[in-house]
Design a protein around this motif. Structure first.
Motif, PDB file in Angstrom:
ATOM      1  N   ASP A  42      38.123 -14.584 -16.052  1.00  0.00           N
ATOM      2  CA  ASP A  42      38.357 -15.960 -15.607  1.00  0.00           C
ATOM      3  C   ASP A  42      37.009 -16.511 -15.138  1.00  0.00           C
ATOM      4  O   ASP A  42      36.700 -16.523 -13.945  1.00  0.00           O
ATOM      5  CB  ASP A  42      39.395 -15.969 -14.479  1.00  0.00           C
ATOM      6  N   SER A  43      36.202 -16.930 -16.092  1.00  0.00           N
ATOM      7  CA  SER A  43      34.819 -17.292 -15.772  1.00  0.00           C
ATOM      8  C   SER A  43      34.706 -18.517 -14.866  1.00  0.00           C
ATOM      9  O   SER A  43      33.783 -18.600 -14.057  1.00  0.00           O
ATOM     10  CB  SER A  43      34.008 -17.495 -17.040  1.00  0.00           C
ATOM     11  N   ASP A  44      35.624 -19.466 -14.988  1.00  0.00           N
ATOM     12  CA  ASP A  44      35.552 -20.657 -14.130  1.00  0.00           C
ATOM     13  C   ASP A  44      35.684 -20.278 -12.663  1.00  0.00           C
ATOM     14  O   ASP A  44      34.873 -20.688 -11.828  1.00  0.00           O
ATOM     15  CB  ASP A  44      36.628 -21.671 -14.510  1.00  0.00           C
ATOM     16  N   ASN A  45      36.720 -19.513 -12.334  1.00  0.00           N
ATOM     17  CA  ASN A  45      36.911 -19.092 -10.950  1.00  0.00           C
ATOM     18  C   ASN A  45      35.829 -18.114 -10.505  1.00  0.00           C
ATOM     19  O   ASN A  45      35.387 -18.156  -9.354  1.00  0.00           O
ATOM     20  CB  ASN A  45      38.297 -18.482 -10.749  1.00  0.00           C
ATOM     21  N   THR A  47      32.733 -18.105 -11.456  1.00  0.00           N
ATOM     22  CA  THR A  47      31.549 -18.924 -11.182  1.00  0.00           C
ATOM     23  C   THR A  47      31.703 -19.679  -9.863  1.00  0.00           C
ATOM     24  O   THR A  47      30.765 -19.743  -9.058  1.00  0.00           O
ATOM     25  CB  THR A  47      31.304 -19.911 -12.339  1.00  0.00           C
ATOM     26  N   THR A  48      32.883 -20.225  -9.639  1.00  0.00           N
ATOM     27  CA  THR A  48      33.133 -20.963  -8.398  1.00  0.00           C
ATOM     28  C   THR A  48      32.971 -20.068  -7.185  1.00  0.00           C
ATOM     29  O   THR A  48      32.290 -20.433  -6.217  1.00  0.00           O
ATOM     30  CB  THR A  48      34.564 -21.566  -8.419  1.00  0.00           C
TER      31      THR A  48
END
Length: 86
Positions: A42-45, A47-48
């Motif tokens: 889950d790259s978005d989370n 990164t966040t």
């Protein structure tokens, strides 16, 4: 100019040290969460949470610097206060 006492400066140092401890805790928590999201791809989370961890690391650095500065001020003021009593 402020008339800060040694005790007040020491209290500010302790407050900043506590802030640094909290920031360290939150940085580690966010780094762990980022790793969990990365494992789940889950790259978005990921990164966040990594970005938030980096923000906490920066805050920790600032808090450590402020704690050290206020501790130094407290020490200098304590010496000055002791010199005034002599």
């Amino acid at each position: 100019m402020s008339d800060t006492t040694a005790a007040e400066a020491a209290e500010k140092a302790a407050t900043w040290a506590h802030c640094a401890e909290d920031a360290n805790k939150y940085a580690h928590e966010h780094e762990q969460q980022a790793r969990k999201y990365a494992i789940q791809r889950d790259s978005d989370n990921a990164t966040t949470y990594q970005s938030r961890a980096e923000e906490w690391v920066r805050l920790r650095g600032t808090a450590v610097d402020m704690a050290n500065m206020w501790a130094n001020v407290a020490g200098a003021l304590q010496l000055a206060e002791l010199g005034e009593r002599s």
